[in-house]
Scaffold this motif. Structure first.
Motif: not given
Ligand SMILES: [Cu+2]
Length: 511
Positions: A61-74
């Motif tokens: 299963i391809p992993p879900l890409l981690q993200s950061d929320v910065l200044d209202g953007e993912r």
């Protein structure tokens, strides 16, 4: 995992011994198949075998890409890289991927969110990152006009504003797309919205991504860059799913949602269950259908997606497979294009428990664009590798559309080949197929549609409101060898004041 992965010719093992199999005699047209080494075609007689029934490798299963929320953007980060990968036990291939050497992680975002994606090119060649199916400004689309040179980072940013759907991302460098996608540069881009369909939605548990690619396995090992052997492009003799050879998925629930992407360069898959039972189509390229559509067969051409729901009986053990289909070409061309192959895609094992969950009756689908809203009609004729007789020219704008307008695009395949048609930056409806109301799978929102030789489709295409006369979007055949040969053209979105624009064959007609 079995080490018995193929015969001397590299043909993948086909499960239990088939009843009768013979080597296909060559009835291919002159020059249609000059080298057969990389892809030996076999044809069964009588009762077909059940390829895939002995698959044992756990589905990746391809992993879900981690993200950061910065200044209202993912914020997401992708790195394009090359390497070599053991796609088939004992055989390593030169491959490319995002954040790995083959395929890419799954990106997931919600309607309304602002996303920012940094794409770093660690390859030795230029690439791009195209967000296939996304409605966004042309400057963020990742076309050949947003080339990323080696060691450079390109950043795309936009606000997600379209319904929940299964989109994907892949490179789009002019003339090099088949090579880069074929080596593995592809990943899913899942969109969510506030609707809550009564569908399996636990990623990797009962909501399963399936990225299908075909690769050429020969006795000498992997052979990317083999000669083109069919009128539609390179056809591999071995199917891998999420980079897994001979995959098996052990379901823990009786209802499974499969999000299927045909990420192959040219091969079409005619999907069915080995039980011949119906499955339910719940979504197409651009989102959900109004209600599940029971089907026993589903043809997916390259870049098309389908979301299906499969109901499993207790202790089910079945195979999702691809069976022979009609591409509308000569028999020899169809055979060279893989249209008579029977291939195991995924073995699926069901849980012991009795069914607990049912297929829903209705789904929260969004409205499709309507014919009555389309003011401009255009006609596009597909040649063998041309659109309206022309090849792609990066400096030529072929079509100008008005921002926020809806048009009827009639696509006529008068060539000798099967094609499909993808329009960037739009979710369209198929209005007619050869003048008739379209059948099941073509009733949902689409961004890529198969167009067999001799057929004509009318599409209702709503365009974005992102006016930018300087930056084009693409429309093209998504059979990647055709695309690389120049079967691509460009449109720009102009300010709404422009009621009409030129089309290839003269002026757009008012309806
Ligand atoms: Cu084509």
């Amino acid at each position: 995992m079995s080490s018995d992965t193929g015969d001397a010719a590299g043909r993948p093992r086909q499960g239990p011994p088939p009843i009768r199999i013979r080597r296909r005699t060559l009835l291919l047209g002159a020059g249609a198949l000059t080298t057969i080494g990389a892809a030996s075609y076999w044809l069964t007689e009588g009762q077909p075998p059940n390829p895939g029934a002995a698959f044992t490798t756990p589905l990746r299963i391809p992993p879900l890409l981690q993200s950061d929320v910065l200044d209202g953007e993912r914020v997401f980060r992708l790195v394009a890289q090359a390497g070599d990968t053991e796609l088939v036990p004992g055989t390593r291939f030169a491959t490319m991927g995002f954040n790995g050497t083959y395929l890419g992680p799954t990106i997931r975002a919600r309607r309304g969110e602002r996303v920012r994606i940094h794409v770093t090119n660690d390859l030795t060649v230029p690439t791009t990152a195209h967000w296939h199916g996304m409605i966004l400004p042309a400057t963020q689309d990742g076309t050949p006009h947003q080339s990323i040179i080696p060691s450079q980072t390109w950043t795309a940013a936009w606000q997600i504003d379209q319904p929940a759907s299964t989109l994907w991302y892949h490179p789009h460098p002019h003339g090099q797309t088949e090579l880069q996608v074929g080596r593995g540069m592809a990943g899913l881009f899942l969109l969510d919205d506030d609707s809550s369909p009564d569908l399996p939605s636990d990623y990797g548990v009962d909501d399963i991504p399936l990225i299908i690619q075909d690769i050429a396995v020969s006795s000498g090992g992997g052979s990317p860059g083999t000669p083109v052997t069919s009128p539609i492009g390179r056809i591999g003799n071995t199917v891998i799913v999420n980079g897994t050879h001979e995959p098996r998925f052990e379901a823990s629930t009786n209802l499974v949602r499969l999000r299927i992407l045909n990420a192959s360069a040219a091969r079409c898959y005619n999907l069915e269950l080995s039980t011949k039972d119906a499955f339910h189509l719940v979504g197409t390229d651009g989102g959900l259908l109004p209600s599940p559509e029971p089907l026993t067969r589903l043809l997916l051409s390259p870049a098309e997606r389908a979301e299906i729901v499969v109901k499993l009986a207790p202790d089910a053990d079945l195979v999702l497979r691809s069976v022979p289909h009609e591409l509308g070409m000569s028999r020899g061309d169809n055979i060279a294009s893989g249209a008579e192959d029977t291939l195991g895609i995924l073995r699926i094992a069901g849980p012991r428990t009795a069914p607990a969950r049912s297929v829903p009756i209705s789904l929260p689908s969004s409205a499709l664009p309507q014919r009555a809203n389309a003011l401009i009609e255009r006609h596009f004729t597909l040649g063998d590798t041309t659109i309206n007789g022309e090849k792609m020219d990066m400096t030529r704008i072929d079509t100008v559309v008005a921002a926020g307008s809806t048009e009827v695009w009639t696509i006529e395949n008068s060539s000798n080949r099967a094609h499909n048609f993808h329009i960037h930056g739009a979710r369209f409806a198929v209005h007619t197929v050869n003048g008739d109301v379209p059948a099941g799978p073509l009733r949902g929102p689409k961004d890529t549609v198969f167009i067999p030789r001799g057929e004509t489709l009318e599409l209702i295409v709503p365009f974005s409101s992102f006016a930018d006369p300087a930056t084009p979007y693409m429309y093209h055949c998504h059979l990647l060898w055709h695309e690389d040969q120049g079967m691509m053209a460009q449109y720009v979105v102009a300010d709404g004041g422009l009621a009409t624009g030129p089309s290839h064959d003269g002026a757009g007609r008012h309806h």
